[in-house]
Scaffold this active site. Structure first.
Site, short mmCIF file in Angstrom:
data_model
loop_
_atom_site.label_atom_id
_atom_site.label_comp_id
_atom_site.label_asym_id
_atom_site.label_seq_id
_atom_site.Cartn_x
_atom_site.Cartn_y
_atom_site.Cartn_z
N HIS A 243 0.87 -1.35 -0.15
CA HIS A 243 -0.20 0.04 -0.02
C HIS A 243 0.80 1.14 0.05
CE1 HIS A 243 -3.97 -2.04 0.98
NE2 HIS A 243 -3.13 -2.81 1.40
N LYS B 221 -8.46 13.58 5.12
CA LYS B 221 -7.81 12.26 4.71
C LYS B 221 -6.64 12.63 6.12
CE LYS B 221 -6.76 13.59 0.55
NZ LYS B 221 -6.84 12.59 -0.35
N ARG B 222 -5.83 11.35 6.23
CA ARG B 222 -4.82 11.84 7.31
C ARG B 222 -3.79 12.95 6.69
NH1 ARG B 222 -4.16 7.64 11.23
NH2 ARG B 222 -2.37 8.86 11.83
N LYS C 290 0.42 14.47 1.13
CA LYS C 290 -0.95 14.49 0.59
C LYS C 290 -1.14 16.20 0.37
CE LYS C 290 -2.59 10.65 3.19
NZ LYS C 290 -3.24 9.79 2.22
N THR D 44 -8.80 6.24 -1.46
CA THR D 44 -10.11 5.71 -1.72
C THR D 44 -11.19 6.57 -1.35
OG1 THR D 44 -9.67 4.98 0.64
CG2 THR D 44 -9.64 3.25 -1.11
N LYS E 76 -15.06 7.90 -2.88
CA LYS E 76 -16.25 7.88 -2.09
C LYS E 76 -16.92 9.37 -2.62
CE LYS E 76 -14.16 5.71 1.75
NZ LYS E 76 -13.29 5.86 2.83
C1 26Q Z 1 3.43 0.05 10.38
C2 26Q Z 1 4.36 -0.07 11.32
C3 26Q Z 1 4.33 0.16 12.62
C4 26Q Z 1 3.49 0.84 13.00
C5 26Q Z 1 2.35 1.41 11.85
C6 26Q Z 1 2.42 1.06 10.68
C7 26Q Z 1 1.41 1.31 9.62
C8 26Q Z 1 0.10 1.55 9.88
C9 26Q Z 1 -0.76 2.03 8.93
C10 26Q Z 1 1.76 1.71 8.34
C11 26Q Z 1 0.99 2.01 7.53
C12 26Q Z 1 -0.54 2.11 7.64
C13 26Q Z 1 -1.42 2.51 6.74
C14 26Q Z 1 -1.00 2.71 5.38
C15 26Q Z 1 -2.20 3.30 4.55
O1 26Q Z 1 -3.49 3.60 4.89
N1 26Q Z 1 -1.96 3.23 3.26
C16 26Q Z 1 -3.06 3.74 2.21
O2 26Q Z 1 -3.88 2.55 1.99
C17 26Q Z 1 -4.84 2.75 0.88
C18 26Q Z 1 -5.57 1.69 0.62
O3 26Q Z 1 -4.89 0.80 -0.18
C19 26Q Z 1 -4.47 3.77 -0.20
O4 26Q Z 1 -5.85 4.15 -1.07
C20 26Q Z 1 -3.74 4.85 0.38
O5 26Q Z 1 -3.12 5.44 -0.97
C21 26Q Z 1 -2.43 4.50 1.15
O6 26Q Z 1 -1.87 5.74 1.46
#
Ligand code: 26Q
Length: 835
Positions: A376, A567-568, A573, A675, A679
């Site tokens: 991702h 979004k975050r 972004k 995503t 929406k």
């Molecule tokens: C990893 C290790 C330790 C702590 C946290 C994490 C961690 C947690 C969440 C790393 C990444 C995430 C989330 C990533 C994320 O939300 N990515 C998004 O995924 C969406 C679904 O595929 C995409 O639409 C977005 O582009 C992408 O940024």
């Protein structure tokens, strides 16, 4: 204290084979009364809306229960192949409204509540979001479950039952404040504890190599500190099809043995502390949406999920097939949601070898035929790595297996490219350095038969960049699965006005076959249809403006253009680009450059990771700019700015139907997919966006005339790196210069000197990876086209209709069909009793 319950088989059909419960108004009223009075012990003096909510939740849950049972039977009795979605995050949001929609009882429940004098909306509004995720990746998992159930695919979700989900965000004096989200406070009517399926997960200790009775070399993991994994099942109903799948969430609990031993030794406090150490594992969701490296608790969570889930699957297999694993790979498939659950690869090896006494080669063959990995992210810094020594201390047996996987993999690389040591160094699962690191993405690629990105561009960039070496070795593993969102929650549930109009026009088939929604395209040129479309959008804008007024105290006039970015908060972004544009509009107003002006209401929302200082500063800047703009009488209705605190799934259900303009501003090549963009599109917003992630595919579907594109392409971004000169760009652009001057002179931080210097410096740095200044001009010009287009109400409404009409591709039903046809190969399983 938790005990694994003894399992008993009940064969009496009189006990279990009940008919479906009634879905009509009298049936609902009957059960509602029962729960309210008898189960919840309430009476006419009840004053807590929570009891009204709970009684309806229990009534609805019963109607899921019999479907759930029949679905289980259909899966068990057909011995069908199963899929498992392993994810550290499931961002479910609220359940009640979605459950009623999928059961087809929304109207009946509304009437039932009305007859009982209860306000259904207020009651549904009291439900707390299940916020067990950060953002896109977690919400994608939730949409996937909805689509799997709707397509009747035998897929189970496996995740963690965090006691505290995503933090609640408050804004105090413009700053983000994080508060714990104790979402289970009032109980959770949707979960069912299943102590009969408790698993034991090992940590620490050491390994012992020994020879078995039959003379084989074996390994056991000893002196470990074990933790119990207690499953909680959540029903996942398909859309009006009788299927109810399962999301199984694990909670950590101390083992009995621990407590007994230490209690008897007199170490009461120590024993309670040990218990805490076990229970800490599932206490809190990590609130980073990019990897935060090196936190041992996070690694514990990851292994805990992988181990409990795999043991659960293997237990079920062994129960039926005993020790025969010859069909296991043909009958099971694990989809890894990013590298977070990638310990599943070595853990399956461990279970097969150490517990099931299988040799390496057979275990490896099974593992590589059952694991599939979804990536991702394109940001190299976000790829997960774990320091090898830490990993070895916590998971000694798993480290051994990873090292063996790597040794065998390295010999494969060296026989393919003899003597290419540089390539071996690049591809090794172990990154060399002062402290060697385990590269989890490489582990996942080596142990999987499929590796996919989440949008066409992203998948392309993966094989050209991050994973190039692996693509050269195994081109057949790599594929794309463009993301989607579920049209049940993201149109039917959140936008009832639009749903009624669409259903009245083309029937209700679109809800489970979104491609059909293209049939409204023909109506885009019909003035009467446009009029109704416009009225619905206006009503949704009014609903949104009430929320903004209530939460932010800012008045949005629904006649203006509703311009939204939620979004975050992340530098890539580029919320910063958005706010620079806002400052530019403010500057124009102040200069009197307002001929042909389009009034705008700018809404920004999102959470920053608590440790991400720059993201938090961006939030502060947005709030300060909003304060200045909104307080200036010279601005009036021309421009309003609000930062909406605590952006969530439930907030998005109000936001996306009321949005005119969807802001998707990531630096090209950085957003894997996005995503939220989908929406918004489904709800008739027009996108202003870069050629990044799924924006590209959105533009392809809706046509370039109905999309406001701007900015550098991903190739241009990479080309520019190295000789990027933001100072030159600023000095050549009058309007950008004015914006920077306003920032520099402290106009938005009058009493907080120097506060925004880090932001100013970032924009002006030749090393700004996100190239905010580079895209400013193109963005402002695109916004001018937006403003002009909005003045043509008929034209805008037409674009809006076409966006919805062309959104069929972005249903997760399509995404999941693609996963199933190209990766999982599961057979849809009809359920007896239907609906
Ligand atoms: C990893 C290790 C330790 C702590 C946290 C994490 C961690 C947690 C969440 C790393 C990444 C995430 C989330 C990533 C994320 O939300 N990515 C998004 O995924 C969406 C679904 O595929 C995409 O639409 C977005 O582009 C992408 O940024």
């Amino acid at each position: 204290m938790v005990h694994r319950r003894k399992r008993t088989k009940i064969t009496s059909p009189g006990l279990t084979e009940l008919p479906h419960l009634p879905l009509d108004v009298p049936g609902l009223i009957h059960d509602y009364r029962h729960y309210f009075t008898y189960s919840l012990g309430q009476n006419k003096y009840c004053y807590s809306v929570n009891y009204f909510y709970k009684a309806l939740a229990m009534t609805v849950r019963d109607r899921l229960m019999d479907r759930w049972r029949r679905t289980r039977y259909s899966y068990i009795e057909s011995h069908c192949k199963r899929g498992y979605y392993l994810s550290l995050e499931f961002l479910m949001g609220r359940t009640l409204g979605n459950a009623m929609l999928n059961l087809g009882i929304t109207d009946a429940a509304g009437q039932a509540m009305q007859q009982l004098g209860i306000n259904l909306e207020e009651l549904a509004d009291s439900e707390i979001d299940a916020g067990l995720g950060n953002g896109g990746l977690g919400r994608l998992a939730a949409c996937f479950l909805d689509s799997c159930a709707t397509l009747q695919l035998p897929v189970m979700g496996y995740g963690i039952r965090y006691e505290y989900g995503m933090f609640r965000q408050r804004i105090v004096d413009g700053h983000q404040i994080e508060e714990p989200d104790h979402w289970l406070r009032d109980g959770n009517p949707w979960e069912q504890e299943r102590p009969e399926f408790i698993q034991r997960v090992r940590f620490g200790g050491r390994t012992e190599h020994y020879r078995s009775d039959t003379g084989e070399q074996r390994v056991r993991w000893v002196d470990s500190r074990d933790v119990l994994a207690v499953p909680y099942d959540i029903p996942i109903p398909g859309y009006r099809n009788g299927t109810v799948n399962t999301l199984r969430l694990w909670k950590a609990a101390a083992t009995d043995a621990f407590d007994l031993g230490e209690f008897n030794a007199g170490g009461y406090a120590e024993s309670v502390a040990t218990k805490n150490e076990a229970e800490n594992i599932t206490m809190v969701l990590y609130p980073n949406d990019a990897s935060e490296n090196g936190k041992v608790l996070r690694l514990r969570q990851q292994y805990f999920l992988a181990s409990a889930s795999l043991q659960d699957v293997i237990d079920r297999w062994v129960m039926v097939r005993k020790g025969d694993f010859s069909e296991f790979a043909a009958n099971n498939c694990f989809q890894l949601n990013d590298t977070h659950p990638s310990c599943a690869v070595p853990e399956l090896m461990r279970i097969l070898m150490d517990d099931q006494c299988m040799g390496w080669d057979q275990a490896w063959e099974i593992t590589c035929r059952t694991m599939a990995y979804t990536n991702h992210t394109l940001l190299p810094e976000a790829l997960e790595k774990w320091p090898l020594p830490l990993f070895g201390q916590l998971l000694p047996r798993i480290l051994e297996i990873i090292l063996e996987i790597n040794a065998r993999f390295m010999s494969e690389v060296s026989s393919r490219w003899p003597g290419d040591n540089e390539r071996m160094r690049r591809m090794s699962i172990i990154e060399e350095g002062a402290v060697p690191q385990i590269r989890m993405a490489y582990l996942a690629i080596v142990g999987s038969f499929s590796v996919n990105g989440v949008a066409a561009l992203h998948s392309q960039l993966l094989i050209q960049g991050l994973f190039r070496d692996f693509y050269e070795l195994w081109p057949h593993k790599f594929n794309n699965k463009t993301n989607g969102v579920t049209p049940r929650r993201w149109i039917a549930h959140c936008n009832p006005g639009l749903s009624s109009l669409v259903s009245e026009t083309i029937g209700t088939g679109w809800i489970s076959d979104l491609q059909l929604i293209s049939r409204i395209a023909g109506r885009a040129d019909e003035p009467a249809f446009r009029e109704r479309w416009h009225d619905i959008k206006q009503a949704n804008k009014e609903r949104l403006s009430l929320l903004v007024e209530k939460i932010c105290g800012v008045t949005f006039n629904p006649e203006g253009l509703f311009d939204v970015q939620v979004k975050r908060i992340h530098e890539y972004k580029r919320q910063l680009l958005n706010i620079l544009h806002v400052i530019h509009l403010y500057d124009r107003i102040k200069r009197g450059d307002t001929a042909g002006w389009t009034n705008r209401c700018v809404l920004i929302g999102g959470k920053a990771a608590p440790g991400y200082a720059m993201a938090k500063l961006i939030i502060k800047l947005i709030n300060n700019v909003a304060a200045v703009v909104n307080a200036d009488p010279a601005v009036g209705d021309r421009l309003k700015v609000a930062f909406l605190p605590n952006y969530s799934v439930t907030a998005m259900e109000i936001i996306c139907p009321g949005t005119d303009l969807s802001e998707q501003l990531s630096t090209a090549g950085k957003e894997a997919s996005g995503t939220g963009n989908m929406k918004f599109m489904m709800n008739g917003a027009i996108t202003i966006g870069t050629l990044d992630g799924a924006n590209i595919e959105i533009r392809e579907e809706v046509g370039e005339d109905n999309f406001f594109m701007f900015g550098l392409t991903s190739e241009q971004v990479e080309e520019l790196r190295g000789n990027y000169d933001p100072c030159a760009i600023i000095s050549r652009d009058d309007e950008l210069q004015k914006v920077m001057s306003l920032l520099r002179c402290g106009h938005f931080n009058l009493f907080e000197t120097g506060l925004f210097d880090p932001i100013i410096n970032a924009v002006c740095s030749p090393h700004d990876p996100w190239m905010v200044a580079a895209d400013f001009r193109s963005f402002v010009d695109a916004q001018k086209r937006v403003a002009a287009a909005y003045q043509d109400r008929e034209g805008w409404t037409r674009m809006s209709i076409l966006n919805t009409a062309c959104s069929g591709k972005f249903s997760t039903d399509r995404t999941i069909s693609d996963y199933n046809e190209e990766i999982w190969h599961l057979k849809p399983m009809p359920v007896e009793g239907g609906e």
